[in-house]
Scaffold this active site. Structure first.
Site, mmCIF file in Angstrom:
data_model
loop_
_atom_site.group_PDB
_atom_site.id
_atom_site.type_symbol
_atom_site.label_atom_id
_atom_site.label_comp_id
_atom_site.label_asym_id
_atom_site.label_seq_id
_atom_site.Cartn_x
_atom_site.Cartn_y
_atom_site.Cartn_z
ATOM 1 N N HIS A 431 0.829 -1.204 0.000
ATOM 2 C CA HIS A 431 0.000 0.000 0.000
ATOM 3 C C HIS A 431 0.869 1.262 0.000
ATOM 4 O O HIS A 431 0.361 2.370 0.033
ATOM 5 C CB HIS A 431 -0.909 -0.039 1.243
ATOM 6 N N TYR A 464 -9.047 14.053 -3.772
ATOM 7 C CA TYR A 464 -8.536 13.589 -2.480
ATOM 8 C C TYR A 464 -7.466 14.547 -1.981
ATOM 9 O O TYR A 464 -6.621 15.008 -2.748
ATOM 10 C CB TYR A 464 -7.905 12.194 -2.603
ATOM 11 N N ARG A 560 -10.731 11.175 9.872
ATOM 12 C CA ARG A 560 -11.865 11.363 8.969
ATOM 13 C C ARG A 560 -12.981 10.336 9.188
ATOM 14 O O ARG A 560 -14.148 10.666 9.267
ATOM 15 C CB ARG A 560 -11.401 11.255 7.512
#
Length: 700
Positions: A431, A464, A560
């Site tokens: 990732h 984003y 978030r």
């Protein structure tokens, strides 16, 4: 973690997050089409949650697993609580859509019409459209419970048709898929300045006899199944990762049906038949009073001619750190560059790879592809670099959920162009967001590196909020090479100089940093932790944060989405505050700041503080040493923490309170403020150029 330590269930915390997103659809300060967009986003979010999280819990129950989660809930208890909250979400979502959004949009000329409301011209248009476009394409299939059943695809809209049988009470049924390529919104002839449309299912229902000539149709309704997507690759059993991933994708097509959405007017008889046909529990069959699949309405939010119903565009600004007339490597050589997207353009990151592809001094390029766009300029640049004879390596993570098919296709394109493609690390998801360019210069070989918190996706970089960091720091360049060596072969990156990598050293480093602040607080020194992330779930780190709070460390968290920590609990977390920002851009950056006696350790990372990121993925924690870059990151954190317009505060009982400016307090919406700051920097840079040119222009 002890069961006595407060810990919120992660699934319920996620649903709370989706309610915060749904609030944006309710907020009258948002333009109408933006509100429709947020309604569509919540529907899309819920689809993925049901497929993955609910699907996983149902699979656990099916296997008889009763182990409690850290909050003390069994899989059954979680499913029961989730079901209740999902019902509540549907109720609020559809009540708002049908009673508020749809009528308000119609009042502005953006109208969904039922067949009975069509003008004669529109009916004539629709009749022609049905016979020309739909009748040749859509095909019904007879279905029986005791016969071989056709595959009804995941998340696809279908019509269930009940037909009178030859014998009394022996109705016959058919299913007609509406297809994923068929237009959901049929635009009708309408006056200038208006957008009138009818939904595909409404049009088909009105003309259903076209497909069943000679039959008496008793009922026709739309439905949409959801199948379990929590199917993981068994890597030890797969012949290779690529083949194994393709098999997983095929298996998802026919996995268990775990949810059915069906229009509210369906009869009890037809609903029962459908549940039995799909094998879905009654509790997870939802009658919806409105159009199914609200996420499809995202398409309509970009319709032209209704700009007053949309947000004023916030275009990404050119960074004042970047000179478009100079080479990107020359500029990185002078100083480190830190960008905050989408306030600042993603173009310099694309330039980083594109210039490398054509630069004769570049020897090699290595990059991680986790999620990227369908027409990715980054992947195209890698392809071109390989064709130019450079040594190019792309780590393509095939296990990036719901992007597996796209990544498989990119992997094949890149391989065919000569790129060395690596399919991640066995048993782990890669990732990390890193790209390293190796360049031969007069002083020798120099490594230029881009580290980020977001994917190499030029589309999502406009939506984003993410950090990009570009440097030619020798230690960080060395570590980037060591990282790729470790994920491409058998090398163990034990000798990383500055980076911290999961699942090896990242958790340990974060733990040490929290413990160091705790010790300073115990010794009477100022101690502070400020962190911004997407999710906070890991039990061990939450325990460490509770310990730090009890010692007196001031902890400010901006999370978030999911947050399993409970702040403000007396005697435990009184020194912890948690806020969540939901606004027009998706908050995605991970920034971690530890006071460290005033010297301040600041990091960016691809990793949230979740067990999967720390123990089950390959992630990077990147220290930022450059003074001007640290200063920028700290200012970003301060701006987000001061938000009193788009932020929510997490309360000790696990609920959230929407923040508003107190009396006399200045209004601060962090995303708006950061965008305006980017605009002001652009304007100052433009003015400097004008000032520099003005004397010379006067001479002419």
């Amino acid at each position: 973690m002890s069961r006595e330590i407060p810990y919120t269930n992660r699934e319920l915390s996620w649903i709370d997050f989706n309610f915060r997103v749904l609030y944006q659809a309710f907020d009258k300060n948002n333009p109408l089409l933006e509100r429709l967009k947020f309604a569509a986003i919540t529907a899309s979010n819920l689809d993925e949650f049901i497929m993955v999280r609910v699907g996983g819990l149902m699979y656990m129950r099916k296997r008889g697993k009763r182990r409690k989660d850290p909050s003390g809930m069994t899989p059954y208890a979680q499913l029961k609580a989730i079901n209740k909250r999902v019902n509540q979400m549907y109720c609020e979502q559809y009540t708002h859509y049908t009673k508020t959004l749809e009528p308000a949009l119609a009042g502005k000329g953006f109208k969904r019409k039922r067949y009975s409301e069509l003008s004669s011209e529109q009916k004539s248009f629709l009749d022609d459209y049905i016979s020309r476009e739909l009748a040749p394409v859509l095909t019904p299939s007879a279905v029986e419970l005791d016969a071989v059943k056709p595959l009804i695809h995941n998340l696809e809209l279908n019509m269930l048709v009940r037909i009178e049988g030859e014998k009394k009470n022996k109705d016959k049924y058919a299913v007609m898929p509406l297809g994923i390529e068929t237009k959901r919104f049929i635009l009708l002839p309408s006056d200038v300045g208006r957008c009138e449309f009818i939904l595909l299912e409404d049009a088909v229902k009105e003309h259903i006899s076209n497909w069943f000539e000679g039959c008496k149709v008793l009922e026709c309704c739309s439905f949409r199944p959801t199948r379990n997507a929590d199917i993981e690759l068994q890597e030890d059993e797969a012949p290779d990762l690529l083949t194994g991933m393709e098999e997983v994708l095929e298996e998802r097509k026919s996995s268990d049906c775990i949810r059915v959405e069906i229009e509210s007017g369906v009869s009890a008889r037809a609903e029962e038949f459908l549940r039995e046909l799909l094998g879905c529990d009654k509790k997870w069959t939802f009658r919806l009073d409105g159009p199914l699949d609200l996420k499809a309405f995202m398409e309509m939010t970009s319709v032209e001619g209704f700009e007053s119903l949309k947000n004023e565009p916030w275009h990404p600004q050119p960074s004042d750190q970047i000179d478009p007339s100079a080479g990107i490597f020359e500029q990185i050589q002078k100083k480190d560059i830190l960008l905050y997207h989408p306030y600042e353009s993603f173009d310099p990151v694309i330039r980083f790879v594109e210039e490398a592809a054509g630069d004769p001094s570049v020897l090699s390029i290595k990059l991680v592809i986790y999620r990227t766009s369908s027409k990715s300029p980054m992947a195209a640049a890698l392809k071109r670099a390989a064709e130019n004879g450079k040594y190019v390596t792309a780590l393509v993570e095939l296990k990036a959920r719901f992007d597996e098919r796209s990544n498989i296709e990119w992997a094949r394109v890149l391989e065919n162009s000569g790129v060395q493609v690596i399919y991640g690390v066995k048993g782990l998801k890669t990732h990390s967001k890193v790209c390293v360019v190796v360049r031969r210069e007069e002083t020798g070989v120099v490594r230029y590196v881009h580290y980020g918190t977001g994917n190499y996706n030029d589309k999502t970089a406009k939506l984003y909020c993410d950090i990009s960091y570009m440097t030619c720091n020798e230690a960080l360049g060395f570590d980037a090479t060591a990282f790729f060596n470790s994920v491409s072969g058998y090398s163990q990156p034990q000798n990383l100089r500055r980076l911290y990598m999961s699942p090896i050293t990242l958790r340990k480093k974060i733990t040490q940093l929290i413990e160091a602040e705790t010790e300073r607080a115990k010794n009477g020194q100022q101690a502070q932790i400020t962190a911004k992330m997407n999710s906070l779930v890991d039990e061990k780190l939450i325990g460490k944060l509770y310990d730090a709070s009890k010692a007196g460390v001031e902890i400010k968290l901006n999370v978030r989405g999911i947050c399993c920590l409970k702040p403000g609990v007396e005697g435990l977390s009184e020194n912890i505050t948690v806020t969540s920002i939901v606004d027009r851009f998706l908050e995605h950056a991970r920034i971690y700041c530890f006071y460290q006696g005033g010297s301040e350790n600041i990091f960016i990372s691809s990793a949230d503080w979740m067990t999967r990121n720390l123990d089950k993925r390959v992630e990077l924690l990147v220290p930022i040493d450059s003074k001007h870059c640290k200063k920028r990151l700290k200012s970003f954190l301060e701006t987000h923490m001061a938000d009193n317009v788009s932020s929510w505060t997490l309360l000790p009982d696990g609920s959230y309170r929407k923040n508003t400016p107190r009396k006399g307090e200045k209004r601060l919406r962090s995303q708006e403020e950061l965008y305006l700051q980017a605009c002001r920097r652009t304007e100052r840079k433009r003015q400097k150029v004008i000032d520099k040119l003005t004397p010379h222009m006067g001479e002419n």
